[in-house]
Enzyme design. Structure first.
Site: not given
Ligand code: NAD
Length: 498
Positions: A243, A277
């Protein structure tokens, strides 16, 4: 400008966790060696068997109790998050609340998604009973970042635990205290075996975890570190879920609710000091509403301020080295013809970065192409939504995206090369526990959250059980020529049609 010392500082076998708001030491933690990590993984192996043996109901009960402890002690957890990241308490609360929802969902749904399921055996194999069951992998190593130190690592930890694995967790060196708090709370509820363990330290400790014989690594962090982890994991064929970073776009169509779109842009770009993010980094706006949209973003941005006081909307830049990146991206954008309609290079101080909104920035500049991870956003005018989609997709990243459109939301979302899209609201997918979370390209691969997140931490085990002897035996040297002829006839009837 005073230089800020890199944080944290290593002192022999321990390191200090510092408040990014004050540089005050808020905790001291061990730097675990490769040997320590290996021993931890070994002890986790025994715990994994025990945890698996509890079954879905036993694990769901422990996860439910853990979630209760976190919920009841929320103020305490949020204070630890604030101490180590500097973010406002309400932001720490928001990420914790979302994480609690995930614990509830994973515990409740694990049996249905991973438990034994029957599959059709097909006509040729109709004498067989086919089943598949998702078994735990064993020990999962989770390596986390600091930006959402509760929500992000728990997105892997919770799903790995619910799937029946033991977990060894290496939090970011910037937020070891948050990691310790979460692990301690779990161990109060599961005192029998070390099902969830903590190792602390820098990149070396993370690297040691990758090579410590774990059955999978779940990594959340930068793309550069993700690549290193994947290369190291390849030596032992250890599977990884990555991720990584993003450069998330917002698309604003001509028929969009501009107030809502501007609000989402301002919050998505500046909250948590842009250290998200799935934060908003780029906006593509239909030419018919571009100027009005920019005016609304400018107006809303005026009310947003970084600081450590109670009234500030967001806190400091947690990682001091990031300040230089933010400054460089803004300077490059302006040098190449961009304009700052809010903020600019001077908005980036030595601890806090105030909001910056950039327009007319060339698409090939760093501010548009690289993850800035700061409170900045670029806004570009597009002829139509086809151009918006093309520009949004012209990136190596592909994590999240947002579309504001009254009539074309679903269509535009389908055309965006990202793992997740939210329509007419910012980042909503992250709060929906049943939706998978993850990216494509430099944003990584694999999924956490939802059914896909549970399956990410399990291996499908296929079983075919013969129920009765087949009238036509195919898997034997004793089969007759007439059997082979019959098979050809059958398959022609079944699949030979034009
Ligand atoms: P980072 O890559 O610097 O560090 C992440 C973790 O990896 C830390 O625990 C670190 O100690 C460890 N690490 C460093 N080198 C290692 C190595 N060689 N082997 C093993 N582990 C190592 O990232 P960061 O600065 O902590 O986090 C910010 C980044 O994380 C941003 O790029 C952000 O976009 C990304 N992020 C992604 C998601 C997502 O879900 N996709 C969520 C949050 C943050």
């Amino acid at each position: 400008m005073t230089a800020v010392q890199p944080k944290p500082t290593s002192v022999g076998e321990t390191f200090d966790s510092l408040s990014p708001a004050t540089d005050e030491v808020v905790g001291t933690y061990p730097v675990h060696s490769a040997e320590d990590v290996r021993a931890t993984v070994e002890s986790a192996r025994v715990a994994a068997e025990w945890w698996d043996g509890l079954g879905y109901a036993g694990r769901a009960d422990r996860l439910r109790q853990w979630k209760g402890v976190i919920t009841r002690r929320l103020p305490q957890l949020c204070q630890v998050v604030r101490d180590e990241t500097g973010k406002p308490i309400v932001d720490a609360q928001l990420e914790s609340v979302l994480a609690i929802e995930h614990i509830a969902w994973a515990g409740k749904h694990a049996r249905k998604i991973l438990g034994k399921q029957r599959r059709s055996a097909g006509l040729l194999m109709s004498n067989q009973a086919a089943t598949v069951e998702y078994r735990p992998l064993g020990v999962v190593g989770v390596i986390g970042p600091w930006n959402y130190p509760v929500f992000t690592p728990l997105g892997s930890i919770v799903y790995a635990l619910a799937a029946g694995n033991a977990v060894v967790f290496k939090p970011s060196e910037y937020t070891p205290g948050v990691g310790k708090w979460l692990v301690d709370a779990f161990n109060e509820i599961v005192p029998e075996q070390p099902v969830l363990q903590l190792v602390t330290g820098f990149g070396e400790t993370g690297a040691a975890l990758v090579s410590a014989g774990v059955d999978k690594i779940a990594f959340t962090g930068s793309t550069a570190t993700g690549k290193k982890i994947m290369a190291a994991a390849a030596q032992t064929l250890t599977p990884v879920v990555i991720e990584a970073g993003g450069k998330d776009p917002v698309l604003v169509d001509a028929d969009a609710d501009l107030d809502a779109a501007a609000d989402a842009t301002v919050w998505g770009a500046f909250s948590n000091s842009g250290q998200t993010c799935i934060g908003v980094e780029r906006v593509y706006v239909h030419e018919r509403v571009h100027d009005e949209f920019v005016a609304k973003v400018v107006e809303k941005s005026r009310d947003v301020r970084a600081g450590s006081d109670e009234d500030a909307q967001y806190g400091p830049v947690t990682m001091p080295s990031q300040l230089a990146v933010i400054r460089r991206h803004i300077a490059d954008a302006i040098e190449r013809g961009g304009r700052a309609v809010i903020g600019g290079v001077d908005s980036v101080g030595d601890r806090y970065a105030q909001p910056t909104v950039l327009v007319d920035v060339p698409e090939d500049s760093e501010a548009v192409r690289e993850e800035t991870f700061g409170p900045t956003v670029t806004i570009a005018k597009v002829r139509d939504m086809d151009e918006a989609v093309d520009k949004a997709n012209a990136t190596k990243y592909g994590l999240g995206s947002t579309v504001f459109s009254k009539s074309r939301g679903m269509e535009l979302a389908a055309r965006l090369r990202t793992g997740m899209t939210s329509i007419n609201a910012p980042l909503s997918f992250a709060g929906i526990a049943s939706l998978p979370f993850g990216g494509v390209g430099d944003s990584g691969f694999g999924r956490i959250h939802g059914p896909e997140g549970l399956r990410e931490f399990a291996r499908p085990k296929a079983v075919a059980r013969q129920r009765f002897t087949a009238p036509i035996a195919l898997t034997s040297f004793n089969r007759k020529e007439s059997t082979d002829a019959l098979v050809v006839k059958l398959i022609t009837i079944l699949h030979g049609k034009r």
